[in-house]
Structure formats: structure tokens, C-alpha cells
Write an enzyme that holds these catalytic residues in place. Structure first.
Site, PDB file in Angstrom:
ATOM      1  N   THR A  13       0.824  -1.215   0.000  1.00  0.00           N
ATOM      2  CA  THR A  13       0.000   0.000   0.000  1.00  0.00           C
ATOM      3  C   THR A  13       0.860   1.268   0.000  1.00  0.00           C
ATOM      4  OG1 THR A  13      -1.608  -1.222   1.300  1.00  0.00           O
ATOM      5  CG2 THR A  13      -1.879   1.158   1.230  1.00  0.00           C
ATOM      6  N   ALA A  43      11.529  -3.689  -6.065  1.00  0.00           N
ATOM      7  CA  ALA A  43      11.632  -5.129  -5.845  1.00  0.00           C
ATOM      8  C   ALA A  43      10.522  -5.588  -4.909  1.00  0.00           C
ATOM      9  CB  ALA A  43      12.990  -5.472  -5.244  1.00  0.00           C
ATOM     10  N   GLU A 129      10.920   8.887   9.361  1.00  0.00           N
ATOM     11  CA  GLU A 129       9.781   9.714   9.783  1.00  0.00           C
ATOM     12  C   GLU A 129       8.454   8.960   9.686  1.00  0.00           C
ATOM     13  OE1 GLU A 129       9.634  13.218  11.014  1.00  0.00           O
ATOM     14  OE2 GLU A 129       7.910  12.025  11.580  1.00  0.00           O
ATOM     15  N   GLY A 187      -6.507  -0.566   4.269  1.00  0.00           N
ATOM     16  CA  GLY A 187      -5.036  -0.644   4.230  1.00  0.00           C
ATOM     17  C   GLY A 187      -4.383   0.007   5.439  1.00  0.00           C
ATOM     18  N   GLU A 190      -1.730  -3.534  10.006  1.00  0.00           N
ATOM     19  CA  GLU A 190      -0.498  -4.261   9.689  1.00  0.00           C
ATOM     20  C   GLU A 190      -0.873  -5.578   9.013  1.00  0.00           C
ATOM     21  OE1 GLU A 190       2.701  -2.902  10.481  1.00  0.00           O
ATOM     22  OE2 GLU A 190       1.262  -1.294  10.655  1.00  0.00           O
ATOM     23  N   ASP A 201       2.141  -2.606  17.767  1.00  0.00           N
ATOM     24  CA  ASP A 201       2.547  -1.537  16.837  1.00  0.00           C
ATOM     25  C   ASP A 201       2.711  -0.220  17.596  1.00  0.00           C
ATOM     26  OD1 ASP A 201       2.705  -0.418  13.958  1.00  0.00           O
ATOM     27  OD2 ASP A 201       1.107   0.775  14.863  1.00  0.00           O
ATOM     28  N   LYS A 205       6.212   2.100  18.168  1.00  0.00           N
ATOM     29  CA  LYS A 205       6.301   3.549  17.919  1.00  0.00           C
ATOM     30  C   LYS A 205       6.719   4.287  19.187  1.00  0.00           C
ATOM     31  CE  LYS A 205       2.998   3.193  14.152  1.00  0.00           C
ATOM     32  NZ  LYS A 205       1.570   3.089  13.811  1.00  0.00           N
ATOM     33  N   GLY A 302      -2.179   4.894   6.109  1.00  0.00           N
ATOM     34  CA  GLY A 302      -2.772   5.028   4.777  1.00  0.00           C
ATOM     35  C   GLY A 302      -1.702   5.380   3.756  1.00  0.00           C
TER      36      GLY A 302
HETATM   37  N1  HSE Z   1      -1.039  -0.305  11.279  1.00  0.00           N
HETATM   38  C1  HSE Z   1      -0.592   1.016  11.504  1.00  0.00           C
HETATM   39  C2  HSE Z   1      -1.760   1.805  12.071  1.00  0.00           C
HETATM   40  C3  HSE Z   1      -0.107   1.634  10.237  1.00  0.00           C
HETATM   41  O1  HSE Z   1      -2.891   1.302  12.073  1.00  0.00           O
HETATM   42  O2  HSE Z   1      -1.559   2.914  12.516  1.00  0.00           O
HETATM   43  C4  HSE Z   1       0.749   2.834  10.451  1.00  0.00           C
HETATM   44  O3  HSE Z   1       1.908   2.543  11.151  1.00  0.00           O
END
Ligand code: HSE
Length: 435
Positions: A13, A43, A129, A187, A190, A201, A205, A302
Site C-alpha cells: 500500500t 523489488a 519519519e 489498508g 499491519e 505496533d 512507535k 494510509g
Molecule cells: N497499522 C498502523 C496503524 C499503520 O494502524 O496505525 C501505520 O503505522
């Protein structure tokens, strides 16, 4: 005009967003950088599926080596995600003298130190970033214009999927599974959505935010992590009735040389700007000693928004290359030898206000027993509500004043063993005293 040749690993995506952005805005980027960005090779294991973007003039290959070993390519964008083969490819790109731009928070949260050290040895840059907050330029701000500050708090909504799910549960009373499905279709999620809903996730972060804000290495395992799978419609409704909303927050606080590092569903007052961050939007709130509180808000996931952050990093590299400089700023914004290892405060020692929901028989003396046990552990009740009775079992909700987490857990262990309690009690931490 100088041409900067780019190789892209991973055509999912965000990869498609990168291709689209470079097609649509390349002349604008040239006006801003004095360089022409040219995406030479992509690739991916799948090079036949139509991604809805034109790949005219771009070489497609299933062999990552055609990117990693191409001497013409000076910037490799890694958008494969996950730990391997992303780690191996990033290290190979670095060893071959290529700058790496990545959106891969999982990779950096776990293998960041190895990758930063390799980049230092090769004299190349690693920019990321897009790894936190999608299109929001928060990492650049922490490393750049906010660098003169000591941070006391960094806290935010950094997972679009969870925020999308919680928003729809709050606004529509929607069903968790059905909402997760639509987040995947958009999209946002993850490849493995458990990383989103279990808070992993968000922890990845937070790991990066803590490193940049406090100049510390963080072991992911030390971050307390609780996802949103046990947030019930009932808790969402009670939160509303008390004037709160439930958000999955990443919380980092500097506390007397120790840091709090935790991810969990959190009740925040509904009049906080953070409570108005809906859907896939993210927001990160930082408090610096000179600047005070600053909040960043924007699309956290996104295709287009994340591509904006990825190419923003490439623009930075172009400018550095144009000026003949590299590694003007180290990856974490601190000179490497000043990145230490701060202790993480044990979860039992954190102090917070709590929402607690008990499921109890509606009998004389039940409330007195619950209150007695809380009181015996030094937990003071701020307010309570018991819903009208429709069956013999009723929810009793108690909001506490500030208490130590260990005391809360001990008291709840005691109360849950009472014969009048029908199910394991649930609790949600409250964050309502932001400076
Ligand atoms: N899966 C992550 C989210 C994508 O939903 O924020 C962005 O890191």
C-alpha cells in the site's frame, strides 16, 4: 539537474503511494531540492498484481539484489515491514553505501541499534519519519526545531487501526470484528492485525519516541503493552457517562531519572483535544521545558499520508547530498555516544487514577466490602455508580483518586475472591491531569 536514483523494496500500500507521489509531484520536488528524484527499480515478490498506479519507466523485479547492488541507486526505501528480510536488506544497503529510508517501526524498535551502528560505520543516513504517526512530521520536529527542550512527557494516539475501531465503537456502538475488517480493507492495519489490536505496533512507535525524546535505548520488552481487545461496549458507555473517552495511548514520562513506558487503553476527558482525534487520525502530544505542550495531528496511516513522510525523508537526503553533507543529525537526534539506557519504572510503581468495573450480586453490604478492601490498600474513591438492577448481578463502577498500580492489583485480587463477585473485575487507567 542532479539525478538521485532511488530503489524501492516492498510494493504494498505505501509503496504504491510512493510511486504515485513521485509521479504527481516530482517537478515540485525538483523546484524545492534542485534535484530530480528518479525511482529506478522496485523489488517485490509479487510484481504482477495491479496496484492502481503507473509503473512506466520503472524496473520491476523479484530480486532485491537488483536494488541493493545497483551502484546507480543511492537511496533505498524499505517498505517491506517486519523484521526479516527487512533487517538483512537494510544492512546490505547500508554496507553498499546507500542511504536508507524506512517506515518500519518494528524493525527499528528491535534492531535499531544494530542498523544505526552500521549506518555510522558506512557514513550513510537512516531516516524513518514514516515509522511514527504516518504522515505527521513529529520525529523531524523532535530532532529538529524542538531539540533545545528537555521533554517531560510524550503521549499520543499512534495506531490508526485501533483509533478507527475505538471511534466507531464509541460513535456507533459498532462491533469490534466488523470494524477491524474495514480497517484492513482501507489498508490501515499491519499485515498481522494482532500487532495493531494487541498494542504491539503502538509499543514499537513508543520505543522510537522515547529514544528520540529522552536519548535512551529502550528494550521493547520493557514497555508495558495492553491492547484494545478487552475494551467492552459497556466500558465505552460508562466512560461516556463519566465525561471520558477511551483511547489507546502510548505514554512516555520522565520521572526522576526513570521513564514510564506504557501502552494501554486510557480514559481521557472528552473535552481534551486528544479525545477528538477520530478514525485513522493520530495525535502526539509532547511537553518540552521551554516550549510547553505541543500537539501534532494528522493522518496516522494510509497510502498517501505515509508516502508523504517517506518522500519527505528523501527530500532531506537530496538536500544534504546537494550540500555535500551526510549525517548532519544522528538517527536518534543525540550524538551516538550520548544515547544511554535509562531505567524503566516498574508498572506496579506507576501512579494513576483508575476506573474499575465490578460485577457483583446486588446484596446488602457488597459495596461496603469493596470499599473496605480498597480503603485498606490506601485507595480512595472519587465517585461511584451502580446501574439500575435488571438481573441479580449488577455492574458497580468506581473511579478512584490517584493510587499505585500495585495497590490496585492487590485490592482487586482480594475483591475478586469475594463470594459476591461474579466475574473478574476490569480496570482502565485515567489520564486527566496533563500539564
Ligand atoms: N497499522 C498502523 C496503524 C499503520 O494502524 O496505525 C501505520 O503505522
Amino acid at each position: 539537474m542532479k539525478q538521485i536514483k532511488i530503489g524501492l523494496l516492498g510494493f504494498g500500500t505505501i509503496g504504491a503511494g510512493v510511486v504515485k507521489l513521485l509521479k504527481e509531484n516530482s517537478s515540485l520536488i525538483s523546484e524545492k531540492t534542485g534535484a530530480q528524484l528518479s525511482l529506478k527499480t522496485i523489488a517485490d515478490l509479487d510484481i504482477t498484481t495491479d496496484r492502481g498506479v503507473s509503473t512506466d519507466g520503472i524496473k520491476l523485479t523479484t530480486n532485491a539484489d537488483e536494488v541493493l547492488s545497483d551502484p546507480e541507486i543511492s537511496v533505498v526505501i524499505e517498505l517491506i515491514g517486519g523484521y526479516e528480510p527487512a533487517r538483512t536488506f537494510a544492512l546490505k544497503a547500508i554496507a553498499n553505501g546507500k542511504h536508507v529510508v524506512t517506515a518500519n517501526k518494528a524493525l527499528l524498535a528491535v534492531h535499531g541499534q544494530e542498523i544505526y551502528a552500521a549506518a555510522k560505520a558506512s557514513g550513510v543516513e537512516v531516516l524513518f519519519e514514516a515509522a511514527v504517526g504516518g504522515g505527521i512530521p513529529v520525529l523531524s520536529a523532535i530532532k529538529g526545531n524542538m531539540a533545545a527542550n528537555r521533554f517531560s512527557t510524550v503521549l499520543g494516539i499512534v495506531n490508526g487501526t485501533c483509533n478507527y475501531i475505538l471511534t466507531r465503537m464509541t460513535q456507533e456502538g459498532a462491533d469490534f470484528t466488523e470494524v477491524l475488517k474495514s480497517a484492513q480493507e482501507f489498508g490501515y492495519a499491519e499485515a498481522d492485525p494482532t500487532f495493531d489490536i494487541e498494542g504491539v505496533d503502538t509499543a514499537h512507535k513508543l520505543c522510537l519516541l522515547l529514544s528520540l525524546c529522552f536519548g535512551t535505548k529502550v528494550d521493547l520488552k520493557d514497555i508495558y503493552c495492553e491492547g484494545i481487545t478487552s475494551v467492552s461496549a459497556e466500558d465505552v458507555d460508562f466512560a461516556k457517562s463519566f465525561g471520558y473517552r477511551i483511547k489507546l495511548l502510548a505514554i512516555g514520562k520522565m520521572d526522576d531519572g526513570q521513564i514510564e513506558a506504557r501502552v494501554h487503553p486510557t480514559m481521557i476527558p472528552s473535552d481534551y483535544p486528544l479525545a477528538d482525534v477520530h478514525g485513522v487520525f493520530n495525535a502526539i502530544r509532547l511537553t518540552g521545558d521551554f516550549v510547553g505542550p505541543v500537539m501534532f495531528y494528522g493522518r496516522g496511516a494510509g497510502m498517501d499520508a505515509t508516502a508523504s513522510a517517506v518522500i519527505g525523508d528523501v527530500v532531506d537526503l537530496c538536500r544534504n547530498m546537494g550540500a555535500g553533507i551526510s549525517r548532519r543529525c544522528a538517527p536518534l537526534g543525540y550524538v551516538d555516544e550520548k544515547v544511554g539506557t535509562l531505567a524503566i519504572k516498574p508498572m506496579g510503581e506507576i501512579v494513576s487514577k483508575y476506573y474499575i468495573r465490578f460485577q457483583a450480586f446486588d446484596r446488602p453490604g457488597v459495596l461496603a466490602r469493596i470499599a473496605g478492601s480498597l480503603g485498606a490498600h490506601g485507595i480512595s474513591i472519587a465517585s461511584m455508580v451502580q446501574s439500575a438492577r435488571s438481573t441479580d448481578i449488577v455492574p458497580i463502577v468506581i473511579m478512584t483518586h490517584e493510587a499505585r498500580e500495585e495497590d490496585i492489583r492487590t485490592a482487586l485480587g482480594e475483591i475478586d475472591a469475594f463470594d459476591v463477585i461474579r466475574a473478574k473485575s476490569t480496570f482502565i487507567r485515567i489520564e486527566d491531569n496533563l500539564e
